[in-house]
Motif scaffolding. Structure first.
Motif, mmCIF file in Angstrom:
data_model
loop_
_atom_site.group_PDB
_atom_site.id
_atom_site.type_symbol
_atom_site.label_atom_id
_atom_site.label_comp_id
_atom_site.label_asym_id
_atom_site.label_seq_id
_atom_site.Cartn_x
_atom_site.Cartn_y
_atom_site.Cartn_z
ATOM 1 N N GLY A 162 -21.994 -12.040 -14.172
ATOM 2 C CA GLY A 162 -21.008 -11.312 -14.957
ATOM 3 C C GLY A 162 -20.130 -10.435 -14.104
ATOM 4 O O GLY A 162 -20.028 -10.616 -12.886
ATOM 5 N N SER A 163 -19.516 -9.459 -14.755
ATOM 6 C CA SER A 163 -18.608 -8.551 -14.071
ATOM 7 C C SER A 163 -18.646 -7.193 -14.753
ATOM 8 O O SER A 163 -19.104 -7.060 -15.884
ATOM 9 N N ALA A 164 -18.141 -6.189 -14.035
ATOM 10 C CA ALA A 164 -18.050 -4.837 -14.576
ATOM 11 C C ALA A 164 -16.840 -4.166 -13.961
ATOM 12 O O ALA A 164 -16.456 -4.478 -12.822
ATOM 13 N N GLU A 165 -16.236 -3.250 -14.712
ATOM 14 C CA GLU A 165 -15.089 -2.509 -14.179
ATOM 15 C C GLU A 165 -14.984 -1.147 -14.835
ATOM 16 O O GLU A 165 -15.363 -0.959 -15.989
ATOM 17 N N THR A 166 -14.483 -0.198 -14.051
ATOM 18 C CA THR A 166 -14.262 1.160 -14.524
ATOM 19 C C THR A 166 -13.294 1.865 -13.590
ATOM 20 O O THR A 166 -12.944 1.335 -12.531
ATOM 21 N N GLN A 167 -12.861 3.065 -13.967
ATOM 22 C CA GLN A 167 -11.975 3.910 -13.151
ATOM 23 C C GLN A 167 -12.733 5.167 -12.753
ATOM 24 O O GLN A 167 -13.382 5.785 -13.597
ATOM 25 N N VAL A 168 -12.629 5.539 -11.474
ATOM 26 C CA VAL A 168 -13.240 6.776 -10.990
ATOM 27 C C VAL A 168 -12.223 7.529 -10.139
ATOM 28 O O VAL A 168 -11.237 6.956 -9.680
ATOM 29 N N ALA A 169 -12.470 8.811 -9.944
ATOM 30 C CA ALA A 169 -11.627 9.626 -9.071
ATOM 31 C C ALA A 169 -12.371 9.856 -7.762
ATOM 32 O O ALA A 169 -13.549 10.216 -7.759
ATOM 33 N N LEU A 170 -11.682 9.630 -6.655
ATOM 34 C CA LEU A 170 -12.225 9.837 -5.317
ATOM 35 C C LEU A 170 -11.288 10.753 -4.544
ATOM 36 O O LEU A 170 -10.153 10.981 -4.953
ATOM 37 N N THR A 171 -11.733 11.263 -3.404
ATOM 38 C CA THR A 171 -10.899 12.099 -2.553
ATOM 39 C C THR A 171 -10.455 11.282 -1.344
ATOM 40 O O THR A 171 -11.291 10.706 -0.636
ATOM 41 N N ILE A 225 -17.833 1.232 -4.174
ATOM 42 C CA ILE A 225 -17.090 2.423 -3.753
ATOM 43 C C ILE A 225 -16.743 2.262 -2.277
ATOM 44 O O ILE A 225 -17.621 1.954 -1.467
ATOM 45 N N PRO A 226 -15.491 2.455 -1.904
ATOM 46 C CA PRO A 226 -15.122 2.287 -0.489
ATOM 47 C C PRO A 226 -15.887 3.258 0.406
ATOM 48 O O PRO A 226 -16.132 4.405 0.021
ATOM 49 N N LEU A 227 -16.237 2.787 1.592
ATOM 50 C CA LEU A 227 -16.956 3.622 2.544
ATOM 51 C C LEU A 227 -16.105 4.813 2.961
ATOM 52 O O LEU A 227 -16.589 5.936 3.068
ATOM 53 N N ILE A 228 -14.818 4.554 3.186
ATOM 54 C CA ILE A 228 -13.858 5.618 3.504
ATOM 55 C C ILE A 228 -12.756 5.537 2.452
ATOM 56 O O ILE A 228 -11.810 4.766 2.598
ATOM 57 N N PRO A 229 -12.873 6.312 1.371
ATOM 58 C CA PRO A 229 -11.867 6.232 0.315
ATOM 59 C C PRO A 229 -10.528 6.799 0.784
ATOM 60 O O PRO A 229 -10.488 7.857 1.409
ATOM 61 N N LYS A 230 -9.462 6.074 0.509
ATOM 62 C CA LYS A 230 -8.130 6.554 0.864
ATOM 63 C C LYS A 230 -7.088 5.865 -0.004
ATOM 64 O O LYS A 230 -7.288 4.767 -0.486
ATOM 65 N N HIS A 231 -5.967 6.579 -0.173
ATOM 66 C CA HIS A 231 -4.830 6.032 -0.907
ATOM 67 C C HIS A 231 -4.303 4.789 -0.205
ATOM 68 O O HIS A 231 -4.598 4.555 0.960
ATOM 69 N N ASN A 232 -3.438 4.074 -0.916
ATOM 70 C CA ASN A 232 -2.614 3.094 -0.226
ATOM 71 C C ASN A 232 -1.700 3.870 0.712
ATOM 72 O O ASN A 232 -1.301 5.001 0.419
ATOM 73 N N LEU A 233 -1.353 3.295 1.827
ATOM 74 C CA LEU A 233 -0.570 3.999 2.834
ATOM 75 C C LEU A 233 0.767 4.471 2.272
ATOM 76 O O LEU A 233 1.249 5.552 2.614
ATOM 77 N N SER A 234 1.363 3.716 1.366
ATOM 78 C CA SER A 234 2.652 4.096 0.789
ATOM 79 C C SER A 234 2.529 5.285 -0.164
ATOM 80 O O SER A 234 3.486 6.012 -0.385
ATOM 81 N N GLU A 235 1.347 5.510 -0.735
ATOM 82 C CA GLU A 235 1.139 6.600 -1.684
ATOM 83 C C GLU A 235 0.548 7.852 -1.063
ATOM 84 O O GLU A 235 0.503 8.902 -1.689
ATOM 85 N N CYS A 236 0.078 7.774 0.169
ATOM 86 C CA CYS A 236 -0.622 8.879 0.802
ATOM 87 C C CYS A 236 0.363 9.884 1.389
ATOM 88 O O CYS A 236 1.368 9.517 1.995
ATOM 89 N N SER A 237 0.059 11.179 1.230
ATOM 90 C CA SER A 237 0.959 12.218 1.738
ATOM 91 C C SER A 237 0.741 12.494 3.223
ATOM 92 O O SER A 237 1.560 13.154 3.855
ATOM 93 N N ALA A 238 -0.343 12.004 3.802
ATOM 94 C CA ALA A 238 -0.583 12.189 5.239
ATOM 95 C C ALA A 238 0.232 11.180 6.035
ATOM 96 O O ALA A 238 0.517 10.076 5.574
ATOM 97 N N LYS A 239 0.614 11.568 7.235
ATOM 98 C CA LYS A 239 1.371 10.656 8.089
ATOM 99 C C LYS A 239 0.438 9.594 8.646
ATOM 100 O O LYS A 239 -0.682 9.879 9.061
ATOM 101 N N ALA A 240 0.917 8.376 8.681
ATOM 102 C CA ALA A 240 0.096 7.257 9.142
ATOM 103 C C ALA A 240 -0.080 7.263 10.648
ATOM 104 O O ALA A 240 -1.063 6.761 11.168
ATOM 105 N N ASP A 241 0.886 7.831 11.378
ATOM 106 C CA ASP A 241 0.825 7.780 12.838
ATOM 107 C C ASP A 241 0.207 9.053 13.422
ATOM 108 O O ASP A 241 0.446 9.401 14.559
ATOM 109 N N THR A 242 -0.608 9.741 12.646
ATOM 110 C CA THR A 242 -1.230 10.963 13.104
ATOM 111 C C THR A 242 -2.263 10.649 14.181
ATOM 112 O O THR A 242 -3.072 9.743 14.041
#
Length: 171
Positions: A64-73, A132-149
Motif C-alpha cells: 500500500g501507500s501512505a501520505e501526510t504533510q509535516v513541518a520541518l526546519t 523524513i529527509p536526513l537533512i531537511p531543506k527547502h528547494n534551492l529556489s525557495e530557500c532564503s540562504a545563499k547556495a554558494d555559501t
C-alpha cells in the motif's frame, strides 16, 4: 470508504484470504514517534491505502501507500517549511525472525504479535519516519540562504607528503 478510520492491528491471513483493500486514515495524534521527529504535523490525518493479497508462491502480502504533510526546519536557512511525506510499502508477515530469511528479497518483513496480528499503525509510522529527509531543506529556489555559501578559505595547493618517500631512504 474514503474516510474510514483504519484498525490499529489486523489479522493478515484472514484479510489476505478475503483480498481486503482498505482506504482510510490514521489520526496523527496516535503516532508519537513520528511527531517527535518533526516540528509539527500540518495535517490531522495520514491517508493510508492497504491491500492484503496472496502472491503466486502462497505468501501473504501487505502492500500500500501512505501520505501526510509535516513541518520541518530547513538546515540551510533555519526557516520552517512544509514537507510532503509519501511512501509505498510491501511486506510479508512472519511468525519470528528466523523465518524472515526464507522470504524473497523484494518483501520487507513484519513480525506478527502474540495474537497473530500486524500493527498497521506502527508499520505506517515506521515507513513515514524513514521518509523524513536526513537533512531537511527547502528547494534551492525557495530557500532564503545563499547556495554558494562557504566558510573559511582553502589553500590554492595542498602539499601532501608522498608516503613512498620513506622507501627512498632505504636504498
Amino acid at each position: 470508504m474514503k474516510n474510514l478510520k483504519l484498525p490499529i492491528s489486523i489479522d493478515p491471513y484472514k484479510s489476505a484470504q478475503r483480498r481486503l483493500e482498505c482506504n482510510g486514515y490514521f489520526e496523527m495524534s496516535g503516532l508519537e514517534r513520528l511527531l517527535a521527529e518533526v516540528d509539527k504535523a500540518e495535517s490531522e490525518q495520514i491517508n493510508v491505502v492497504v491491500n492484503f493479497d496472496v502472491d503466486e508462491q502462497g505468501l501473504i502480502v501487505i502492500s500500500g501507500s501512505a501520505e501526510t504533510q509535516v513541518a520541518l526546519t530547513c538546515q540551510r536557512c533555519n526557516e520552517p517549511f512544509q514537507q510532503e511525506l509519501k511512501v509505498k510499502y510491501c511486506y510479508s508477515p512472519v511468525k519470528d525472525e528466523d523465518s524472515a530469511e526464507q522470504l524473497p528479497s523484494h518483501y520487507d518483513t513484519v513480525v506478527l504479535d502474540e495474537n497473530g496480528e500486524v500493527n498497521l499503525r506502527e508499520l505506517v509510522e515506521d515507513e513515514l519516519i524513514i521518509a523524513i529527509p536526513l537533512i531537511p531543506k527547502h528547494n534551492l529556489s525557495e530557500c532564503s540562504a545563499k547556495a554558494d555559501t562557504s566558510w573559511g578559505e582553502l589553500p590554492d595547493t595542498l602539499e601532501k607528503p608522498n608516503p613512498f618517500d620513506v622507501l627512498k631512504n632505504l636504498k
